[in-house]
Design a protein around this motif. Structure first.
Motif, mmCIF file in Angstrom:
data_model
loop_
_atom_site.group_PDB
_atom_site.id
_atom_site.type_symbol
_atom_site.label_atom_id
_atom_site.label_comp_id
_atom_site.label_asym_id
_atom_site.label_seq_id
_atom_site.Cartn_x
_atom_site.Cartn_y
_atom_site.Cartn_z
ATOM 1 N N ASP A 231 0.860 -1.180 0.000
ATOM 2 C CA ASP A 231 0.000 0.000 0.000
ATOM 3 C C ASP A 231 0.905 1.242 0.000
ATOM 4 O O ASP A 231 2.125 1.121 0.190
ATOM 5 N N GLY B 2 -6.154 6.507 3.946
ATOM 6 C CA GLY B 2 -6.565 5.102 3.928
ATOM 7 C C GLY B 2 -5.720 4.278 2.977
ATOM 8 O O GLY B 2 -5.724 3.050 3.020
ATOM 9 N N TYR C 79 -5.253 -9.865 7.838
ATOM 10 C CA TYR C 79 -4.384 -8.944 7.099
ATOM 11 C C TYR C 79 -3.405 -8.361 8.100
ATOM 12 O O TYR C 79 -3.815 -7.685 9.054
ATOM 13 N N ARG D 169 -10.050 -8.021 7.731
ATOM 14 C CA ARG D 169 -10.792 -7.857 6.469
ATOM 15 C C ARG D 169 -9.803 -7.588 5.357
ATOM 16 O O ARG D 169 -8.611 -7.417 5.614
ATOM 17 N N ASP E 60 -7.901 -2.032 1.587
ATOM 18 C CA ASP E 60 -8.381 -1.135 0.547
ATOM 19 C C ASP E 60 -7.342 -0.027 0.414
ATOM 20 O O ASP E 60 -7.157 0.725 1.376
ATOM 21 N N GLU F 14 -5.481 -2.499 -1.474
ATOM 22 C CA GLU F 14 -4.743 -3.707 -1.898
ATOM 23 C C GLU F 14 -5.630 -4.705 -2.642
ATOM 24 O O GLU F 14 -5.170 -5.442 -3.530
#
Ligand code: AMP
Ligand code: GLY
Length: 428
Positions: free
Chosen positions: A215, A229, A272, A290, A293, A295
Protein backbone atom coordinates in the motif's frame (compact mmCIF):
# COMPACT_ATOMS: atom_id res chain seq x y z
CA UNK A 1 -26.07 -18.31 -6.03
CA UNK A 2 -27.27 -14.95 -4.79
CA UNK A 3 -24.46 -12.94 -3.21
CA UNK A 4 -24.59 -9.82 -1.01
CA UNK A 5 -21.52 -7.57 -0.62
CA UNK A 6 -21.62 -5.19 2.35
CA UNK A 7 -19.83 -1.84 1.97
CA UNK A 8 -19.45 1.07 -0.44
CA UNK A 9 -15.77 1.57 -1.27
CA UNK A 10 -13.23 0.60 -3.91
CA UNK A 11 -12.61 -2.72 -2.15
CA UNK A 12 -16.31 -3.57 -2.38
CA UNK A 13 -16.41 -2.61 -6.07
CA UNK A 14 -13.50 -5.01 -6.68
CA UNK A 15 -15.21 -7.76 -4.61
CA UNK A 16 -18.52 -7.36 -6.49
CA UNK A 17 -16.62 -7.31 -9.83
CA UNK A 18 -14.79 -10.54 -8.97
CA UNK A 19 -17.82 -12.32 -7.48
CA UNK A 20 -19.83 -11.55 -10.63
CA UNK A 21 -17.23 -13.45 -12.68
CA UNK A 22 -17.89 -16.70 -10.79
CA UNK A 23 -19.95 -19.24 -12.77
CA UNK A 24 -21.69 -20.09 -9.50
CA UNK A 25 -23.06 -16.57 -9.04
CA UNK A 26 -26.37 -15.55 -10.62
CA UNK A 27 -26.68 -12.10 -9.04
CA UNK A 28 -24.72 -9.71 -6.86
CA UNK A 29 -26.32 -7.20 -4.50
CA UNK A 30 -24.20 -4.52 -2.82
CA UNK A 31 -25.35 -2.62 0.27
CA UNK A 32 -25.14 0.31 0.01
CA UNK A 33 -22.67 0.10 -2.91
CA UNK A 34 -21.66 2.85 -5.35
CA UNK A 35 -22.00 3.51 -9.13
CA UNK A 36 -19.17 1.00 -9.72
CA UNK A 37 -20.87 -1.87 -7.88
CA UNK A 38 -24.13 -1.02 -9.70
CA UNK A 39 -22.43 -2.18 -12.91
CA UNK A 40 -22.04 -5.71 -11.49
CA UNK A 41 -25.54 -6.08 -10.03
CA UNK A 42 -28.01 -4.22 -7.86
CA UNK A 43 -27.32 -1.67 -5.15
CA UNK A 44 -29.50 -1.87 -2.05
CA UNK A 45 -29.88 1.30 0.07
CA UNK A 46 -28.94 -0.24 3.42
CA UNK A 47 -25.93 1.10 5.32
CA UNK A 48 -23.05 -1.23 6.22
CA UNK A 49 -23.66 -0.77 9.97
CA UNK A 50 -27.45 -1.38 9.79
CA UNK A 51 -27.11 -5.01 10.86
CA UNK A 52 -30.83 -5.67 11.33
CA UNK A 53 -31.63 -4.10 7.95
CA UNK A 54 -29.00 -6.24 6.22
CA UNK A 55 -30.24 -9.38 7.97
CA UNK A 56 -33.86 -8.72 6.97
CA UNK A 57 -32.75 -8.20 3.35
CA UNK A 58 -30.62 -11.38 3.28
CA UNK A 59 -33.46 -13.47 4.70
CA UNK A 60 -36.06 -11.98 2.34
CA UNK A 61 -33.88 -12.44 -0.76
CA UNK A 62 -32.57 -15.84 0.38
CA UNK A 63 -28.97 -14.70 -0.04
CA UNK A 64 -26.61 -17.70 -0.34
CA UNK A 65 -23.38 -15.88 0.57
CA UNK A 66 -22.76 -12.53 2.26
CA UNK A 67 -19.32 -10.93 2.01
CA UNK A 68 -18.41 -8.21 4.51
CA UNK A 69 -16.03 -5.50 3.23
CA UNK A 70 -15.36 -3.03 6.08
CA UNK A 71 -14.37 -3.69 9.70
CA UNK A 72 -17.25 -1.87 11.40
CA UNK A 73 -20.03 -4.41 10.77
CA UNK A 74 -17.59 -7.23 11.68
CA UNK A 75 -16.78 -5.61 15.02
CA UNK A 76 -20.51 -5.07 15.62
CA UNK A 77 -21.09 -8.82 15.22
CA UNK A 78 -22.72 -9.16 11.78
CA UNK A 79 -21.24 -12.64 11.29
CA UNK A 80 -22.69 -13.90 14.59
CA UNK A 81 -26.09 -12.42 13.72
CA UNK A 82 -26.20 -13.98 10.22
CA UNK A 83 -24.89 -17.36 11.38
CA UNK A 84 -27.54 -17.55 14.10
CA UNK A 85 -30.12 -17.44 11.29
CA UNK A 86 -28.33 -20.15 9.31
CA UNK A 87 -26.94 -17.74 6.68
CA UNK A 88 -23.48 -18.20 5.13
CA UNK A 89 -21.30 -15.14 5.72
CA UNK A 90 -17.60 -14.57 5.00
CA UNK A 91 -15.62 -12.93 7.80
CA UNK A 92 -14.71 -13.34 11.48
CA UNK A 93 -17.10 -13.30 14.44
CA UNK A 94 -17.32 -10.33 16.81
CA UNK A 95 -14.83 -12.06 19.14
CA UNK A 96 -12.47 -12.57 16.19
CA UNK A 97 -12.80 -8.99 14.92
CA UNK A 98 -11.49 -7.75 18.28
CA UNK A 99 -8.07 -8.32 16.71
CA UNK A 100 -8.62 -5.18 14.62
CA UNK A 101 -11.05 -3.28 16.87
CA UNK A 102 -8.63 -3.00 19.78
CA UNK A 103 -4.94 -2.15 19.43
CA UNK A 104 -4.48 -3.07 23.11
CA UNK A 105 -6.00 -6.52 22.54
CA UNK A 106 -3.86 -7.21 19.47
CA UNK A 107 -0.62 -5.91 21.04
CA UNK A 108 -1.17 -8.05 24.13
CA UNK A 109 -1.92 -11.10 21.99
CA UNK A 110 1.28 -10.57 19.98
CA UNK A 111 3.44 -10.22 23.08
CA UNK A 112 1.78 -13.19 24.83
CA UNK A 113 2.28 -15.45 21.80
CA UNK A 114 5.71 -14.23 20.72
CA UNK A 115 4.60 -12.63 17.45
CA UNK A 116 7.19 -10.00 16.43
CA UNK A 117 5.95 -6.43 17.01
CA UNK A 118 7.17 -3.13 18.51
CA UNK A 119 7.46 -2.82 22.32
CA UNK A 120 4.46 -0.99 23.76
CA UNK A 121 2.85 0.56 26.83
CA UNK A 122 -0.86 0.93 27.47
CA UNK A 123 -2.53 3.85 29.31
CA UNK A 124 -6.09 4.47 30.41
CA UNK A 125 -5.59 8.04 31.68
CA UNK A 126 -3.99 11.08 30.01
CA UNK A 127 -2.17 11.86 33.25
CA UNK A 128 -0.30 8.55 33.29
CA UNK A 129 0.47 8.75 29.57
CA UNK A 130 1.81 12.31 29.90
CA UNK A 131 3.89 11.24 32.86
CA UNK A 132 5.40 8.43 30.75
CA UNK A 133 6.27 10.96 28.02
CA UNK A 134 7.90 13.36 30.52
CA UNK A 135 10.25 10.57 31.63
CA UNK A 136 11.02 9.43 28.11
CA UNK A 137 14.62 9.47 26.91
CA UNK A 138 14.89 11.70 23.81
CA UNK A 139 16.89 8.90 22.16
CA UNK A 140 13.63 6.93 22.01
CA UNK A 141 12.15 9.41 19.53
CA UNK A 142 10.25 9.19 17.27
CA UNK A 143 7.52 7.43 19.22
CA UNK A 144 4.15 6.17 18.01
CA UNK A 145 0.89 6.95 19.81
CA UNK A 146 -2.31 5.11 18.87
CA UNK A 147 -5.93 5.35 19.97
CA UNK A 148 -7.03 1.87 21.05
CA UNK A 149 -10.26 1.76 19.04
CA UNK A 150 -11.32 2.23 15.43
CA UNK A 151 -10.54 5.72 14.12
CA UNK A 152 -10.78 5.28 10.34
CA UNK A 153 -6.98 5.15 10.02
CA UNK A 154 -6.58 8.57 11.70
CA UNK A 155 -5.86 7.50 15.27
CA UNK A 156 -2.11 6.92 14.79
CA UNK A 157 0.45 9.67 15.50
CA UNK A 158 4.15 9.41 14.68
CA UNK A 159 5.67 11.88 17.16
CA UNK A 160 9.09 13.40 16.40
CA UNK A 161 9.31 15.38 19.65
CA UNK A 162 8.04 15.19 23.22
CA UNK A 163 5.81 18.19 22.42
CA UNK A 164 4.24 16.28 19.50
CA UNK A 165 3.66 13.32 21.82
CA UNK A 166 2.01 15.53 24.45
CA UNK A 167 -0.21 17.05 21.79
CA UNK A 168 -1.20 13.60 20.45
CA UNK A 169 -2.17 12.39 23.92
CA UNK A 170 -4.29 15.50 24.44
CA UNK A 171 -6.03 15.11 21.06
CA UNK A 172 -6.89 11.48 21.74
CA UNK A 173 -7.56 11.41 25.49
CA UNK A 174 -8.63 14.96 26.45
CA UNK A 175 -10.21 16.46 23.31
CA UNK A 176 -11.62 12.99 22.53
CA UNK A 177 -11.34 13.54 18.78
CA UNK A 178 -11.97 9.83 18.20
CA UNK A 179 -14.62 9.52 20.92
CA UNK A 180 -14.46 6.43 23.10
CA UNK A 181 -11.86 4.91 20.72
CA UNK A 182 -9.44 7.13 22.65
CA UNK A 183 -10.35 5.97 26.18
CA UNK A 184 -7.19 3.88 26.10
CA UNK A 185 -3.97 4.52 24.16
CA UNK A 186 -0.97 2.50 23.11
CA UNK A 187 2.48 4.13 23.07
CA UNK A 188 4.90 2.04 21.05
CA UNK A 189 8.40 2.12 19.65
CA UNK A 190 8.85 3.49 16.14
CA UNK A 191 9.84 0.83 13.61
CA UNK A 192 11.96 1.70 10.59
CA UNK A 193 11.83 -0.10 7.28
CA UNK A 194 9.55 -0.69 4.30
CA UNK A 195 5.87 -1.48 4.80
CA UNK A 196 3.99 -4.32 3.14
CA UNK A 197 0.53 -5.79 3.45
CA UNK A 198 0.30 -9.53 4.07
CA UNK A 199 -3.18 -10.86 3.45
CA UNK A 200 -4.26 -14.44 4.13
CA UNK A 201 -7.52 -16.33 4.22
CA UNK A 202 -8.28 -18.82 6.97
CA UNK A 203 -10.99 -21.22 8.07
CA UNK A 204 -9.63 -21.14 11.63
CA UNK A 205 -7.31 -24.05 10.95
CA UNK A 206 -5.70 -23.82 7.50
CA UNK A 207 -4.09 -20.45 6.71
CA UNK A 208 -3.57 -19.70 3.00
CA UNK A 209 -1.57 -16.64 1.94
CA UNK A 210 -2.70 -14.33 -0.83
CA UNK A 211 -0.12 -12.89 -3.22
CA UNK A 212 2.01 -10.14 -1.66
CA UNK A 213 1.04 -6.49 -1.96
CA UNK A 214 2.12 -3.03 -0.90
CA UNK A 215 0.00 0.00 0.00
CA UNK A 216 1.06 3.69 -0.11
CA UNK A 217 -0.36 5.34 3.02
CA UNK A 218 0.98 8.94 3.02
CA UNK A 219 -0.87 11.37 0.76
CA UNK A 220 2.11 12.77 -1.17
CA UNK A 221 4.91 11.31 -3.32
CA UNK A 222 7.95 9.77 -1.58
CA UNK A 223 5.76 9.08 1.47
CA UNK A 224 5.38 12.72 2.50
CA UNK A 225 2.39 14.27 4.26
CA UNK A 226 -0.30 12.84 6.50
CA UNK A 227 -1.49 9.22 6.34
CA UNK A 228 -4.57 8.30 4.32
CA UNK A 229 -6.56 5.10 3.93
CA UNK A 230 -4.14 4.26 1.09
CA UNK A 231 -3.27 6.16 -2.11
CA UNK A 232 -2.39 3.16 -4.26
CA UNK A 233 -1.21 -0.43 -4.17
CA UNK A 234 0.38 -3.10 -6.30
CA UNK A 235 0.93 -6.86 -6.33
CA UNK A 236 3.28 -8.70 -6.20
CA UNK A 237 5.51 -6.69 -3.84
CA UNK A 238 9.15 -7.78 -4.31
CA UNK A 239 10.04 -6.65 -0.75
CA UNK A 240 8.21 -9.84 0.32
CA UNK A 241 10.59 -12.46 -1.07
CA UNK A 242 9.47 -16.13 -1.12
CA UNK A 243 11.72 -16.83 1.90
CA UNK A 244 10.26 -13.89 3.83
CA UNK A 245 6.74 -14.95 2.90
CA UNK A 246 7.41 -18.41 4.37
CA UNK A 247 8.78 -16.84 7.54
CA UNK A 248 5.80 -14.47 7.85
CA UNK A 249 3.48 -17.47 7.60
CA UNK A 250 5.43 -19.42 10.23
CA UNK A 251 6.15 -16.61 12.70
CA UNK A 252 3.13 -14.34 12.28
CA UNK A 253 0.07 -15.56 10.37
CA UNK A 254 -0.24 -19.17 11.60
CA UNK A 255 0.69 -18.25 15.21
CA UNK A 256 -1.92 -15.45 15.17
CA UNK A 257 -4.70 -17.81 14.04
CA UNK A 258 -3.60 -20.43 16.62
CA UNK A 259 -3.41 -17.74 19.33
CA UNK A 260 -6.95 -16.56 18.60
CA UNK A 261 -8.11 -20.16 18.86
CA UNK A 262 -6.36 -20.62 22.22
CA UNK A 263 -8.05 -17.45 23.46
CA UNK A 264 -11.47 -18.91 22.65
CA UNK A 265 -11.84 -16.65 19.60
CA UNK A 266 -11.66 -18.96 16.58
CA UNK A 267 -10.83 -16.73 13.61
CA UNK A 268 -12.01 -17.22 10.04
CA UNK A 269 -12.16 -14.92 7.02
CA UNK A 270 -9.35 -12.58 6.00
CA UNK A 271 -6.39 -11.94 8.28
CA UNK A 272 -4.38 -8.94 7.10
CA UNK A 273 -1.09 -8.06 8.79
CA UNK A 274 0.33 -4.59 8.20
CA UNK A 275 4.08 -5.25 8.36
CA UNK A 276 7.30 -3.27 8.69
CA UNK A 277 10.20 -5.03 6.96
CA UNK A 278 13.84 -4.36 7.71
CA UNK A 279 16.88 -6.47 6.84
CA UNK A 280 14.65 -9.29 5.61
CA UNK A 281 12.69 -9.51 8.91
CA UNK A 282 9.05 -8.53 9.43
CA UNK A 283 7.33 -7.05 12.48
CA UNK A 284 3.59 -6.46 12.81
CA UNK A 285 2.30 -2.86 12.87
CA UNK A 286 -1.31 -3.93 13.11
CA UNK A 287 -3.74 -6.72 12.32
CA UNK A 288 -6.90 -6.18 10.31
CA UNK A 289 -9.77 -8.62 10.08
CA UNK A 290 -10.79 -7.86 6.47
CA UNK A 291 -9.46 -7.21 2.98
CA UNK A 292 -7.23 -4.13 2.53
CA UNK A 293 -8.38 -1.13 0.55
CA UNK A 294 -6.82 -0.45 -2.00
CA UNK A 295 -4.74 -3.71 -1.90
CA UNK A 296 -7.83 -5.76 -2.83
CA UNK A 297 -8.15 -4.00 -6.20
CA UNK A 298 -4.79 -5.23 -7.61
CA UNK A 299 -5.01 -8.56 -5.77
CA UNK A 300 -8.37 -9.46 -7.28
CA UNK A 301 -7.19 -8.39 -10.75
CA UNK A 302 -4.55 -11.15 -10.37
CA UNK A 303 -6.62 -13.83 -8.64
CA UNK A 304 -7.38 -16.74 -11.00
CA UNK A 305 -9.18 -19.04 -8.53
CA UNK A 306 -12.96 -18.69 -8.15
CA UNK A 307 -13.36 -16.35 -5.15
CA UNK A 308 -16.66 -18.04 -4.20
CA UNK A 309 -14.83 -21.35 -3.70
CA UNK A 310 -12.29 -19.63 -1.44
CA UNK A 311 -14.95 -17.92 0.66
CA UNK A 312 -17.14 -21.02 1.01
CA UNK A 313 -14.09 -23.08 2.01
CA UNK A 314 -13.26 -20.51 4.71
CA UNK A 315 -16.82 -20.72 6.04
CA UNK A 316 -17.08 -24.52 5.80
CA UNK A 317 -13.62 -25.36 7.16
CA UNK A 318 -12.33 -26.94 3.92
CA UNK A 319 -9.63 -24.47 2.95
CA UNK A 320 -7.04 -27.28 2.88
CA UNK A 321 -8.73 -28.43 -0.37
CA UNK A 322 -8.17 -25.10 -2.17
CA UNK A 323 -5.09 -23.91 -4.06
CA UNK A 324 -4.89 -20.25 -4.98
CA UNK A 325 -3.72 -19.40 -8.48
CA UNK A 326 -2.42 -16.03 -9.53
CA UNK A 327 -1.93 -14.23 -12.82
CA UNK A 328 1.86 -13.91 -13.27
CA UNK A 329 1.46 -10.29 -14.32
CA UNK A 330 1.73 -7.29 -12.00
CA UNK A 331 -1.38 -5.31 -11.05
CA UNK A 332 -1.21 -1.72 -9.88
CA UNK A 333 -3.89 0.65 -8.56
CA UNK A 334 -3.64 4.45 -8.53
CA UNK A 335 -6.12 6.13 -6.18
CA UNK A 336 -7.56 9.46 -7.34
CA UNK A 337 -8.64 11.61 -4.39
CA UNK A 338 -10.76 14.73 -3.82
CA UNK A 339 -9.27 18.17 -3.24
CA UNK A 340 -8.34 18.49 0.44
CA UNK A 341 -8.27 14.74 1.26
CA UNK A 342 -7.27 13.39 3.83
CA UNK A 343 -8.52 16.55 5.61
CA UNK A 344 -11.94 18.07 4.79
CA UNK A 345 -12.57 17.62 1.10
CA UNK A 346 -14.92 18.92 -1.57
CA UNK A 347 -17.83 16.75 -2.82
CA UNK A 348 -20.30 16.80 -5.70
CA UNK A 349 -17.66 17.50 -8.39
CA UNK A 350 -18.39 16.19 -11.91
CA UNK A 351 -16.08 13.39 -13.11
CA UNK A 352 -15.33 12.92 -16.82
CA UNK A 353 -13.29 10.47 -18.87
CA UNK A 354 -14.23 7.25 -17.04
CA UNK A 355 -15.07 5.26 -20.18
CA UNK A 356 -12.11 6.58 -22.16
CA UNK A 357 -9.82 5.58 -19.28
CA UNK A 358 -10.96 1.94 -19.46
CA UNK A 359 -10.82 1.93 -23.29
CA UNK A 360 -7.25 3.25 -23.09
CA UNK A 361 -6.35 0.10 -21.11
CA UNK A 362 -7.72 -2.27 -23.82
CA UNK A 363 -9.16 -4.79 -21.37
CA UNK A 364 -6.29 -4.60 -18.89
CA UNK A 365 -7.55 -1.59 -16.92
CA UNK A 366 -10.51 -1.44 -14.55
CA UNK A 367 -11.56 1.82 -12.90
CA UNK A 368 -12.98 0.82 -9.52
CA UNK A 369 -15.32 3.33 -7.87
CA UNK A 370 -14.92 4.35 -4.23
CA UNK A 371 -16.30 7.82 -3.31
CA UNK A 372 -18.63 8.44 -6.27
CA UNK A 373 -22.35 8.97 -6.68
CA UNK A 374 -24.67 9.13 -9.68
CA UNK A 375 -27.05 12.02 -10.33
CA UNK A 376 -29.17 12.30 -13.49
CA UNK A 377 -26.82 9.95 -15.32
CA UNK A 378 -23.68 11.85 -14.35
CA UNK A 379 -20.96 10.57 -11.99
CA UNK A 380 -19.96 12.99 -9.21
CA UNK A 381 -17.43 12.76 -6.37
CA UNK A 382 -18.86 11.91 -2.95
CA UNK A 383 -15.88 10.78 -0.84
CA UNK A 384 -12.20 11.41 -0.14
CA UNK A 385 -10.85 8.48 -2.13
CA UNK A 386 -12.82 8.67 -5.38
CA UNK A 387 -11.52 6.08 -7.86
CA UNK A 388 -8.92 3.31 -8.08
CA UNK A 389 -7.51 3.03 -11.58
CA UNK A 390 -6.15 -0.51 -11.70
CA UNK A 391 -4.03 -2.01 -14.49
CA UNK A 392 -2.41 -5.33 -15.31
CA UNK A 393 1.03 -5.23 -16.95
CA UNK A 394 3.68 -7.78 -17.88
CA UNK A 395 5.92 -6.27 -15.19
CA UNK A 396 5.86 -3.39 -12.71
CA UNK A 397 7.03 -0.82 -15.29
CA UNK A 398 4.30 -1.79 -17.73
CA UNK A 399 1.60 -1.81 -15.01
CA UNK A 400 2.69 1.68 -13.92
CA UNK A 401 2.63 2.95 -17.50
CA UNK A 402 -0.85 1.58 -18.17
CA UNK A 403 -2.37 2.69 -14.86
CA UNK A 404 -1.10 6.25 -15.27
CA UNK A 405 -2.04 6.49 -18.96
CA UNK A 406 -5.64 5.71 -17.94
CA UNK A 407 -5.55 7.90 -14.81
CA UNK A 408 -4.59 10.88 -16.97
CA UNK A 409 -7.78 10.46 -19.01
CA UNK A 410 -9.98 11.02 -15.95
CA UNK A 411 -10.70 14.59 -14.91
CA UNK A 412 -12.42 16.24 -11.97
CA UNK A 413 -11.68 19.62 -10.40
CA UNK A 414 -9.16 19.36 -7.56
CA UNK A 415 -8.30 15.70 -8.32
CA UNK A 416 -4.98 14.57 -6.90
CA UNK A 417 -3.06 11.32 -6.94
CA UNK A 418 0.46 10.15 -6.17
CA UNK A 419 2.76 9.97 -9.18
CA UNK A 420 5.05 7.34 -7.63
CA UNK A 421 2.86 4.29 -7.00
CA UNK A 422 5.04 1.19 -7.54
CA UNK A 423 8.37 3.05 -7.53
CA UNK A 424 9.66 1.08 -4.53
CA UNK A 425 9.29 -2.09 -6.62
CA UNK A 426 11.04 -0.43 -9.56
CA UNK A 427 14.01 0.53 -7.35
CA UNK A 428 14.43 -3.11 -6.39
P1 AMP B 1 -1.70 1.17 12.04
O1 AMP B 1 -3.13 1.61 11.92
O2 AMP B 1 -1.35 0.71 13.42
O3 AMP B 1 -1.24 0.26 10.96
O4 AMP B 1 -0.85 2.48 11.75
C1 AMP B 1 -1.04 3.25 10.58
C2 AMP B 1 0.30 3.57 9.97
O5 AMP B 1 1.12 4.25 10.91
C3 AMP B 1 1.10 2.37 9.53
O6 AMP B 1 0.72 1.93 8.26
C4 AMP B 1 2.51 2.92 9.57
O7 AMP B 1 2.77 3.70 8.42
C5 AMP B 1 2.47 3.84 10.76
N1 AMP B 1 2.90 3.13 11.98
C6 AMP B 1 2.10 2.50 12.87
N2 AMP B 1 2.82 1.95 13.87
C7 AMP B 1 4.11 2.23 13.60
C8 AMP B 1 5.35 1.93 14.27
N3 AMP B 1 5.40 1.26 15.42
N4 AMP B 1 6.49 2.37 13.67
C9 AMP B 1 6.46 3.07 12.52
N5 AMP B 1 5.34 3.39 11.87
C10 AMP B 1 4.17 2.98 12.39
N1 GLY C 1 -4.93 -0.09 2.96
C1 GLY C 1 -5.01 -0.06 4.37
C2 GLY C 1 -6.14 -0.74 4.96
O1 GLY C 1 -6.97 -1.32 4.27
O2 GLY C 1 -6.25 -0.75 6.18
Amino acid sequence: MKVLVVGAGGREDALAWKLKQSKKVSCVFTAPGNPGTAKHGTNVPIKADDLEGLLAFALKEKIDLTVIGPELPLTLGIVDLFEAKGLKVFGPSKLGAELERSKVFSKKLMIDYNIPTAKYYEFTTAEKALNHIRNLDKNNLPIVIKADGLAAGKGVFICQSLDDATEAIKIIMEKKEFGSAGDTIVIEDFLEGEEASFIAVTDGNTVTPFASSQDHKPVFDTDQGPNTGGMGAYSPAPVVTPELSKEIMEKIMIPAVRAMDSEGRPFKGVLYAGLMIKNGKAKVLEFNCRFGDPETQPLLMRLRTDIVDIMLASIDGTLDKITLEWDKRTALCVVMASEGYPSDYTKGVLISGLEIAEQEGSGEVVVFHAGTTEQYGKILTSGGRVLGVTALGSDIASAIKKAYASTEKIKFKGAHYRADIGQKAVSR
